[in-house]
Design a protein around this motif. Sequence first.
Motif, PDB file in Angstrom:
ATOM      1  N   ASP A   1      -7.176 -18.781   1.231  1.00  0.00           N
ATOM      2  CA  ASP A   1      -7.223 -17.502   0.522  1.00  0.00           C
ATOM      3  C   ASP A   1      -7.033 -16.342   1.488  1.00  0.00           C
ATOM      4  N   HIS A   2      -6.526 -15.235   0.968  1.00  0.00           N
ATOM      5  CA  HIS A   2      -6.393 -14.034   1.783  1.00  0.00           C
ATOM      6  C   HIS A   2      -7.784 -13.569   2.208  1.00  0.00           C
ATOM      7  N   ASP A   3      -8.006 -13.510   3.520  1.00  0.00           N
ATOM      8  CA  ASP A   3      -9.187 -12.876   4.099  1.00  0.00           C
ATOM      9  C   ASP A   3     -10.504 -13.375   3.498  1.00  0.00           C
TER      10      ASP A   3
ATOM     11  N   GLN B   1     -12.066  -3.408   2.644  1.00  0.00           N
ATOM     12  CA  GLN B   1     -10.862  -2.591   2.840  1.00  0.00           C
ATOM     13  C   GLN B   1      -9.849  -2.866   1.715  1.00  0.00           C
ATOM     14  N   ARG B   2      -9.699  -4.128   1.348  1.00  0.00           N
ATOM     15  CA  ARG B   2      -8.796  -4.490   0.253  1.00  0.00           C
ATOM     16  C   ARG B   2      -9.271  -3.896  -1.078  1.00  0.00           C
ATOM     17  N   GLN B   3     -10.591  -3.898  -1.289  1.00  0.00           N
ATOM     18  CA  GLN B   3     -11.106  -3.354  -2.550  1.00  0.00           C
ATOM     19  C   GLN B   3     -10.829  -1.851  -2.636  1.00  0.00           C
ATOM     20  N   GLN B   4     -11.035  -1.166  -1.496  1.00  0.00           N
ATOM     21  CA  GLN B   4     -10.756   0.283  -1.476  1.00  0.00           C
ATOM     22  C   GLN B   4      -9.266   0.547  -1.665  1.00  0.00           C
ATOM     23  N   ARG B   5      -8.443  -0.272  -1.007  1.00  0.00           N
ATOM     24  CA  ARG B   5      -6.996  -0.107  -1.161  1.00  0.00           C
ATOM     25  C   ARG B   5      -6.583  -0.300  -2.607  1.00  0.00           C
ATOM     26  N   CYS B   6      -7.182  -1.301  -3.265  1.00  0.00           N
ATOM     27  CA  CYS B   6      -6.829  -1.598  -4.654  1.00  0.00           C
ATOM     28  C   CYS B   6      -7.136  -0.392  -5.554  1.00  0.00           C
TER      29      CYS B   6
ATOM     30  N   PRO C   1      -8.882  -8.538  -3.471  1.00  0.00           N
ATOM     31  CA  PRO C   1      -7.823  -8.100  -4.387  1.00  0.00           C
ATOM     32  C   PRO C   1      -6.573  -7.696  -3.606  1.00  0.00           C
ATOM     33  N   GLY C   2      -5.413  -7.940  -4.187  1.00  0.00           N
ATOM     34  CA  GLY C   2      -4.164  -7.645  -3.487  1.00  0.00           C
ATOM     35  C   GLY C   2      -3.109  -7.110  -4.433  1.00  0.00           C
ATOM     36  N   ARG C   3      -1.946  -6.873  -3.851  1.00  0.00           N
ATOM     37  CA  ARG C   3      -0.875  -6.281  -4.658  1.00  0.00           C
ATOM     38  C   ARG C   3      -0.378  -7.208  -5.760  1.00  0.00           C
ATOM     39  N   LEU C   4      -0.509  -8.521  -5.533  1.00  0.00           N
ATOM     40  CA  LEU C   4      -0.059  -9.445  -6.578  1.00  0.00           C
ATOM     41  C   LEU C   4      -0.906  -9.285  -7.853  1.00  0.00           C
TER      42      LEU C   4
ATOM     43  N   ILE D   1       7.013  -9.671 -12.023  1.00  0.00           N
ATOM     44  CA  ILE D   1       6.324  -9.396 -10.755  1.00  0.00           C
ATOM     45  C   ILE D   1       7.263  -8.742  -9.739  1.00  0.00           C
ATOM     46  N   ASN D   2       8.469  -9.271  -9.677  1.00  0.00           N
ATOM     47  CA  ASN D   2       9.433  -8.743  -8.717  1.00  0.00           C
ATOM     48  C   ASN D   2       9.710  -7.265  -8.962  1.00  0.00           C
ATOM     49  N   GLN D   3       9.852  -6.928 -10.240  1.00  0.00           N
ATOM     50  CA  GLN D   3      10.088  -5.533 -10.603  1.00  0.00           C
ATOM     51  C   GLN D   3       8.873  -4.670 -10.231  1.00  0.00           C
ATOM     52  N   ALA D   4       7.694  -5.224 -10.390  1.00  0.00           N
ATOM     53  CA  ALA D   4       6.475  -4.471 -10.033  1.00  0.00           C
ATOM     54  C   ALA D   4       6.492  -4.115  -8.552  1.00  0.00           C
ATOM     55  N   PHE D   5       6.883  -5.078  -7.704  1.00  0.00           N
ATOM     56  CA  PHE D   5       6.970  -4.794  -6.272  1.00  0.00           C
ATOM     57  C   PHE D   5       8.100  -3.806  -5.980  1.00  0.00           C
ATOM     58  N   ASN D   6       9.248  -4.055  -6.582  1.00  0.00           N
ATOM     59  CA  ASN D   6      10.409  -3.195  -6.283  1.00  0.00           C
ATOM     60  C   ASN D   6      10.196  -1.756  -6.737  1.00  0.00           C
TER      61      ASN D   6
ATOM     62  N   TYR E   1       1.004 -21.867  -1.989  1.00  0.00           N
ATOM     63  CA  TYR E   1       0.926 -22.053  -3.454  1.00  0.00           C
ATOM     64  C   TYR E   1      -0.023 -21.040  -4.085  1.00  0.00           C
ATOM     65  N   HIS E   2       0.463 -20.348  -5.107  1.00  0.00           N
ATOM     66  CA  HIS E   2      -0.357 -19.350  -5.801  1.00  0.00           C
ATOM     67  C   HIS E   2      -0.657 -19.731  -7.257  1.00  0.00           C
ATOM     68  N   GLY E   3      -0.051 -20.819  -7.748  1.00  0.00           N
ATOM     69  CA  GLY E   3      -0.345 -21.211  -9.118  1.00  0.00           C
ATOM     70  C   GLY E   3       0.900 -21.549  -9.902  1.00  0.00           C
TER      71      GLY E   3
END
Length: 269
Positions: free
Chosen positions: A31-33, A91-96, A125-128, A143-148, A242-244
């Motif tokens: 998992d991330h961090d 830090q991730r929670q604040q960024r979110c 929590p992350g950008r995904l 998802i791709n459009q959300a990032f772009n 793998y994310h699911g």
Amino acid sequence: MHTNLSDGELPVDSLVQQAAAAGIDCLAITDHDSVGNVGQARVVAQPLGVKVISGVELSSQWDGQEVHVVGLGMDEHDITFGSRLLAVQQQRQQRCSKIVSRLEAAGCEDVAQQVAIETRDAVSPGRLHVARALVRTGAVKNINQAFNRYLSRGQSGYVPTRWPELAEVIQWVHEAGGVAVLAHLTKYRLSRTKQRRLATTFKAAGGDGLEVIISGSNKTDRDYMLQLAKSHDLKGSVGSDYHGPSQRWLKLGQLEPLPDQCDPVWALL
Ligand code: AMP
Ligand code: MN
């Protein structure tokens, strides 16, 4: 592999059960961090005959670039490591929250509520998560459009983050008894020259391994990564990331094995 403690879709129990059903006999929860789900993975995996390696995917920065380091084999109960991870999670929670504020300012509706739903099980929590929330609100089609459109650097929902330095996270992993692996090097959009510089810096900072086999790579990529690992005296690793099940192109247990010419990083564990 990611669980819903970070931005994976599955709870750890289902993830381990599905991995076992797919014939996997050894896996790392990365998992991330966070290492918070490693213990539960072991509990579920043990009666299924699956070996669990303690893992984490750490965000770091190097030369203005975001670089991910996979730590393997740490003592997941290490207090110092845990407190370092906790600080990054905060830090991730604040960024979110900041991302949500920016998206609201950019006119996205209902995003706070949907992000809260998407992140309900997550400590990292992350950008995904935000990307999934944006799809749910109908602001974007996928998802791709959300990032772009919103979440990539330069877009309205992008919040710059000061991740710890590359050398620092390698040290964190070592101090917790683990080995540090440079994750998915070919996914950072770096020139070949810069990829080699990164591998050199990583090795000089004490890094142990390089992901030679990753999802979506072809034979040319794999040969290149194998040569890079060998020329930098780095052990090889295999990382599905793998994310699911929504990653329809990526099935559990389908990655190529590590080539014979490559010393495996797990021999160090
Ligand atoms: P974060 O660590 O919160 O910045 O989120 C980065 C994660 O988002 C990465 O580990 C990827 O899993 C995912 N990601 C980044 N860019 C994309 C993209 N264009 N499409 C889908 N997922 C992405
Ligand atoms: Mn990553």
